[in-house]
Design an enzyme around this catalytic site. Structure first.
Site, PDB file in Angstrom:
ATOM      1  N   SER A  11     -12.335  14.000 -37.501  1.00 33.86           N
ATOM      2  CA  SER A  11     -12.018  13.210 -36.306  1.00 33.86           C
ATOM      3  C   SER A  11     -10.615  12.618 -36.341  1.00 33.86           C
ATOM      4  O   SER A  11     -10.010  12.379 -35.291  1.00 33.86           O
ATOM      5  CB  SER A  11     -13.041  12.081 -36.134  1.00 33.86           C
ATOM      6  N   ASP A 188     -11.060   0.727 -36.836  1.00 35.92           N
ATOM      7  CA  ASP A 188     -12.475   0.414 -37.045  1.00 35.92           C
ATOM      8  C   ASP A 188     -12.869   0.532 -38.511  1.00 35.92           C
ATOM      9  O   ASP A 188     -14.030   0.754 -38.838  1.00 35.92           O
ATOM     10  CB  ASP A 188     -13.358   1.347 -36.200  1.00 35.92           C
ATOM     11  N   HIS A 191     -10.764   4.996 -38.638  1.00 33.02           N
ATOM     12  CA  HIS A 191      -9.844   5.744 -37.776  1.00 33.02           C
ATOM     13  C   HIS A 191      -8.527   4.981 -37.614  1.00 33.02           C
ATOM     14  O   HIS A 191      -8.468   3.766 -37.832  1.00 33.02           O
ATOM     15  CB  HIS A 191     -10.503   6.026 -36.427  1.00 33.02           C
TER      16      HIS A 191
END
Length: 239
Positions: A11, A188, A191
């Site tokens: 991600s 967070d 990320h």
């Protein structure tokens, strides 16, 4: 054809084309010299990446499958999920993580012997941030990732790079050099913020430069405006 730089990862790679993302910055940096191709898959670990690697690197017809200039391999954040917490299904044991990275590297080298391969370690983890943004239920009140575990996988990534004689960007160590990195670099706990993305971008550009992949040595795909003769503009396109 315009050459490619392929970004392969989880991600943190998938989101790299968002505003301020490190992939978007690379695309802008190489805007007239290379296409930056995104191959990021949210949630993936190296076990899953190895399972799909052949499909990931199919770009189309044989004519379109010329060797990329470079490939970044950026996995480990999900592999390092703890095996007894909410993201256990993403966990890959450390020894297998290394084996999987070696296998991914071998696949790329077999496909394209001349392609520059750059490993990137997983980033550090802000455990407080992960508790504020949990993945799944956390009845024990503990984060599904720890910075200690991420550090072990970062060291394993560096080890694989050394064993394979490849360069590596140690983002885990680099980010922790900045005061307040936990919130400055991570949105967070995992990320990247704009600042975190900037660090990755700068480190990747520097690693590419060391291999000779710099704007000064890469030709533009078509004549630059400064190269076009105002008296006979079309002449530049016929040479």
């Amino acid at each position: 054809m315009r050459p490619k730089i392929v970004l392969f990862g989880d991600s943190i790679t998938e989101g790299s084309f968002a505003d301020g993302g490190w992939g978007a910055s690379l695309a802008n940096h190489f805007s007239r010299t290379a296409d930056v191709v995104l191959r990021g898959y949210s949630g993936y670990n190296t076990r899953w990446a190895l399972e799909v690697v052949e499909r990931v690197f199919q770009f189309g017809s044989p004519a379109e499958e010329a060797a990329p200039l470079a490939v970044t391999v950026f996995f480990g954040a999900n592999d390092a999920s703890l095996p007894d917490r909410s993201s256990a299904f993403q966990h890959v044991p450390l020894h297998e993580y290394k084996q999987n990275l070696h296998a991914i590297i071998s696949f790329i080298k077999k496909q394209w012997a001349t392609t520059f391969i750059l490993l990137i370690t997983p980033p550090p983890i802000d455990e407080e941030g992960r508790l504020q943004h949990p993945y799944g239920e956390s009845p024990d009140g503990l984060p599904e990732r720890t910075n200690e575990a991420a550090g072990a996988y970062a060291k394993a990534c560096i080890s694989v790079a050394n064993e394979s004689s490849l360069p590596v960007v140690d983002i885990w160590s680099k980010m922790q050099q900045f005061p307040g990195w936990e919130k400055a670099c991570l949105s967070d706990g995992l990320h990247l913020t704009a600042s975190g993305n900037r660090i990755v971008f700068e480190e990747v550009v520097e690693a590419l430069k060391k291999d000779g992949l710099r704007l000064e040595t890469l030709p533009a795909d078509l004549p630059l405006l400064s190269e076009i003769d105002p008296q006979d503009p079309l002449k530049s396109f016929r040479n």
